[in-house]
Design a protein around this motif. Structure first.
Motif, PDB file in Angstrom:
ATOM      1  N   ALA A   1      -8.786   7.658 -39.670  1.00 19.58           N
ATOM      2  CA  ALA A   1      -9.279   9.038 -39.577  1.00 19.58           C
ATOM      3  C   ALA A   1      -8.242   9.990 -38.971  1.00 19.58           C
ATOM      4  CB  ALA A   1     -10.569   9.085 -38.755  1.00 19.58           C
TER       5      ALA A   1
ATOM      6  N   ARG B   1      -8.623  13.160 -36.406  1.00 13.79           N
ATOM      7  CA  ARG B   1      -9.858  13.015 -35.628  1.00 13.79           C
ATOM      8  C   ARG B   1      -9.854  11.695 -34.865  1.00 13.79           C
ATOM      9  NH1 ARG B   1     -14.128  16.408 -37.675  1.00 13.79           N
ATOM     10  NH2 ARG B   1     -15.669  14.868 -37.008  1.00 13.79           N
TER      11      ARG B   1
ATOM     12  N   SER C   1     -20.657  17.893 -35.376  1.00 13.26           N
ATOM     13  CA  SER C   1     -20.474  16.722 -34.520  1.00 13.26           C
ATOM     14  C   SER C   1     -21.803  16.142 -34.062  1.00 13.26           C
ATOM     15  CB  SER C   1     -19.621  17.092 -33.300  1.00 13.26           C
ATOM     16  OG  SER C   1     -18.273  17.271 -33.665  1.00 13.26           O
TER      17      SER C   1
ATOM     18  N   PHE D   1     -13.446  13.217 -30.950  1.00  8.63           N
ATOM     19  CA  PHE D   1     -14.338  13.281 -32.106  1.00  8.63           C
ATOM     20  C   PHE D   1     -15.112  11.969 -32.226  1.00  8.63           C
ATOM     21  CE2 PHE D   1     -11.064  16.413 -33.034  1.00  8.63           C
ATOM     22  CZ  PHE D   1     -11.775  17.457 -33.623  1.00  8.63           C
TER      23      PHE D   1
ATOM     24  N   TYR E   1     -15.747  16.035 -25.276  1.00  8.16           N
ATOM     25  CA  TYR E   1     -16.169  15.600 -26.602  1.00  8.16           C
ATOM     26  C   TYR E   1     -16.359  16.829 -27.496  1.00  8.16           C
ATOM     27  CZ  TYR E   1     -16.967  10.887 -24.798  1.00  8.16           C
ATOM     28  OH  TYR E   1     -16.804   9.644 -24.256  1.00  8.16           O
ATOM     29  N   MET E   2     -16.201  16.649 -28.779  1.00  6.64           N
ATOM     30  CA  MET E   2     -16.360  17.750 -29.725  1.00  6.64           C
ATOM     31  C   MET E   2     -17.815  18.211 -29.758  1.00  6.64           C
ATOM     32  SD  MET E   2     -14.678  19.715 -31.612  1.00  6.64           S
ATOM     33  CE  MET E   2     -15.032  21.001 -32.803  1.00  6.64           C
TER      34      MET E   2
ATOM     35  N   ASN F   1      -7.110  11.210 -32.015  1.00 11.04           N
ATOM     36  CA  ASN F   1      -7.141  11.939 -30.739  1.00 11.04           C
ATOM     37  C   ASN F   1      -7.332  10.992 -29.565  1.00 11.04           C
ATOM     38  OD1 ASN F   1      -6.717  14.363 -31.984  1.00 11.04           O
ATOM     39  ND2 ASN F   1      -8.429  15.415 -30.992  1.00 11.04           N
TER      40      ASN F   1
ATOM     41  N   GLU G   1     -15.037   9.728 -34.533  1.00  8.75           N
ATOM     42  CA  GLU G   1     -14.203   8.611 -34.946  1.00  8.75           C
ATOM     43  C   GLU G   1     -13.389   8.053 -33.765  1.00  8.75           C
ATOM     44  OE1 GLU G   1     -14.816  11.327 -38.493  1.00  8.75           O
ATOM     45  OE2 GLU G   1     -14.371  11.558 -36.357  1.00  8.75           O
TER      46      GLU G   1
END
Length: 537
Positions: free
Chosen positions: A320, A323, A387, A351, A381-382, A326, A353
């Motif tokens: 991924a 994403r 999300s 993210f 966190y996103m 990260n 993933e």
């Protein structure tokens, strides 16, 4: 392109070198309270600064890894703004090649009195010792509890009595508790002598009694000197409350070493490989990390600076892109010790993933019984509907659950933003890492100053509008600046270090050596079997 990169690297190095000079200044204030006048006062009493004693206590040519040096500044206690170094020196050193936790009251700081921060620091060191299986040496010279704050230091769990509870429990586990009394130990503080497995007292300098001469006179009418009431001769020759009579600090230090000279050699509970230096200079980190706290980083280049042979065996590198990467996961060795790595990458936002990959890797490392290094540089966190609908909440919770239940040694190193739930998922203080280190780039808070200012300003605007008194542009600007200053100030490593939210603020050049020590110490205790609760898939 090369010139631009080189110029940026120079700027980065200059910036962080200057920031670490500020750290040096803060540390100097902690290590030399009262300046030369205080050292001269000790000399008149026949004493030396406690760090001199510690350097004699540990094996020649070895390092004393001092913890939480900048604790205690800006506490604002009644009549006492600062408690330099928290009033007590704690750290880890080797005695006959065995790692040992060392405690030393600094009588230059309010006569070694215990404030709330002193207790927190003392018991943090005891917690490390108990968890890792370290013997403890206490160099005791304390005026006892800070009486104006008795309700905050005496009656509760993690207050004064918990020090002695911890000593008893560690002794029961076979962890030696050795006390060298080099000054006064009064009231409850006397138990630091009496609770020890073996204790040493120095003639005419060490005193230990449940009630000092003034209290004895008031309570019973008896007039007696401190020496005759509870001096070294009394407790080594009459009461039996102490075990070894010495005539000088030097003799007493030698006696402590003698007591510990026949301890069983320690060994790490993992296969250790041959140590190899990084192929990339360790201090290259100064060039890599940008001055902008929220600017993205390539954490793989940071790992090259601290890993043996600069080698990083990465897990799911291609998963991924944009994403999943990260968070970077994999294995490295530091001074021959293998470990799993969970490291924030890029701008660090986690993210779905990335959270799933991190959870998988934590579980795998736990199954393999290898320790975990969390390198934190994540603002959170996103958020947002996409999300949330993808399961950010549940996968973030899985990551938190994995961190909480991992039975292997866990160490956190913060090199950037450390905000919100990312603090949880990346093994922040509440998740009880074996050690937690900050750098001058770390910023730990519920959210950044800018984010907090935006949220709180919108709330304040609504409140003012309801009251029919809307905010002017000047008021909005002033409010935002106030919130930014507050949140960013409280996130700073000096603020966090003062309150023991880290075990030490490391210079970039110290990271490899300190991580090696911390993992070696953490690996002295047996690693249990993995056990995790219910994950949400």
């Amino acid at each position: 392109m090369t010139a631009t990169v080189t110029a940026q690297a120079v700027d980065n190095r200059t910036f962080w070198t200057n920031e670490e000079q500020k750290l040096d200044q803060q540390v100097h204030a902690a290590l030399f309270p009262g300046g030369q006048t205080a050292i001269d006062r000790l000399a008149k009493q026949g004493k030396r600064p406690v760090r001199d004693l510690i350097n004699e206590l540990i094996d020649p040519g070895t390092e004393f890894y001092e913890l939480s040096r900048i604790a205690g500044f800006g506490m604002g206690y009644p009549g006492v703004e600062d408690v330099p170094c928290g009033g007590v020196v704690t750290g880890i050193g080797k005695i006959y090649n065995n790692w040992t936790m060392i405690f030393a009251n600094d009588s230059r700081v309010k006569a070694g009195t215990y404030f709330p921060i002193t207790l927190k620091k003392h018991m943090r060191a005891q917690a490390i010792a108990e968890r890792c299986g370290l013997n403890c040496v206490y160099i005791a010279d304390s005026g006892g509890a800070f009486l104006p704050m008795q309700a905050d230091v005496f009656p509760d769990d993690q207050h004064f009595g918990s020090m002695f509870f911890n000593m008893a429990r560690m002794s029961a586990r076979g962890l030696k508790q050795i006390t060298l009394s080099t000054g006064g130990n009064t009231a409850g503080g006397a138990y630091i002598v009496f609770m020890a497995c073996q204790s040493i007292m120095i003639d005419q300098k060490a005193f230990s009694f449940l009630g000092g001469p003034p209290l004895v006179k008031m309570a019973t009418g008896e007039v007696i000197s401190a020496e005759d009431l509870g001096g070294a001769r009394v407790h080594t020759q009459i009461s039996g409350g102490a075990d070894h009579f010495c005539t000088s600090q030097e003799e007493a230090i030698a006696r402590v070493r003698e007591i510990l000279c026949l301890e069983k050699p320690q060994q790490v509970r993992i296969q250790r490989f041959e140590e190899r230096p990084p192929t990339v200079p360790t201090d290259h980190i100064y060039d890599l990390l940008p001055a902008g706290i929220h600017q993205g980083i390539d954490v793989r280049t940071v790992l090259q600076c601290i890993a043996d042979d600069s080698m990083f065996s990465e897990y799911k590198r291609d998963y991924a892109p944009g994403r999943g990467d990260n968070i970077v996961a994999g294995k490295i060795r530091i001074k021959g010790l293998p470990m799993g790595v969970i490291a924030s990458n890029g701008v660090g936002i986690i993210f779905v993933e990335a959270a799933r990959k991190a959870t998988e890797w934590i579980v795998r490392c736990s199954q393999e019984k290898i320790p975990l290094l969390f390198i934190q540089n994540a603002p959170g966190y996103m958020v947002g509907s996409e999300s949330e609908h993808m399961g950010m909440g549940k996968y973030g919770a899985d990551m938190v659950r994995a961190v909480s239940c991992a039975q292997v040694p866990r160490i956190q190193l913060v090199i950037g933003p450390d905000n919100g739930a990312a603090n949880y998922g990346m093994c922040g203080r509440a998740y009880r890492p074996h050690f937690l280190f900050h750098t001058m780039r770390s910023r730990t808070s519920v959210m950044s100053g800018r984010s907090a200012a935006g949220v709180l300003l919108s709330i304040e605007e609504r409140k003012r509008e309801v009251k029919g008194n809307p905010m002017s542009e000047e008021e909005k600007k002033a409010f935002s600046e106030k919130m930014i200053n507050k949140y960013d100030g409280e996130a700073h490593p000096f603020y966090c270090g003062a309150r023991l939210l880290s075990d030490r603020v490391l210079k970039f050049g110290e990271i490899r050596d300190w991580l090696a020590m911390a993992f070696e110490v953490s690996l002295l205790a047996p690693i249990g079997e993995p056990s995790f609760g219910n994950f949400r898939f």
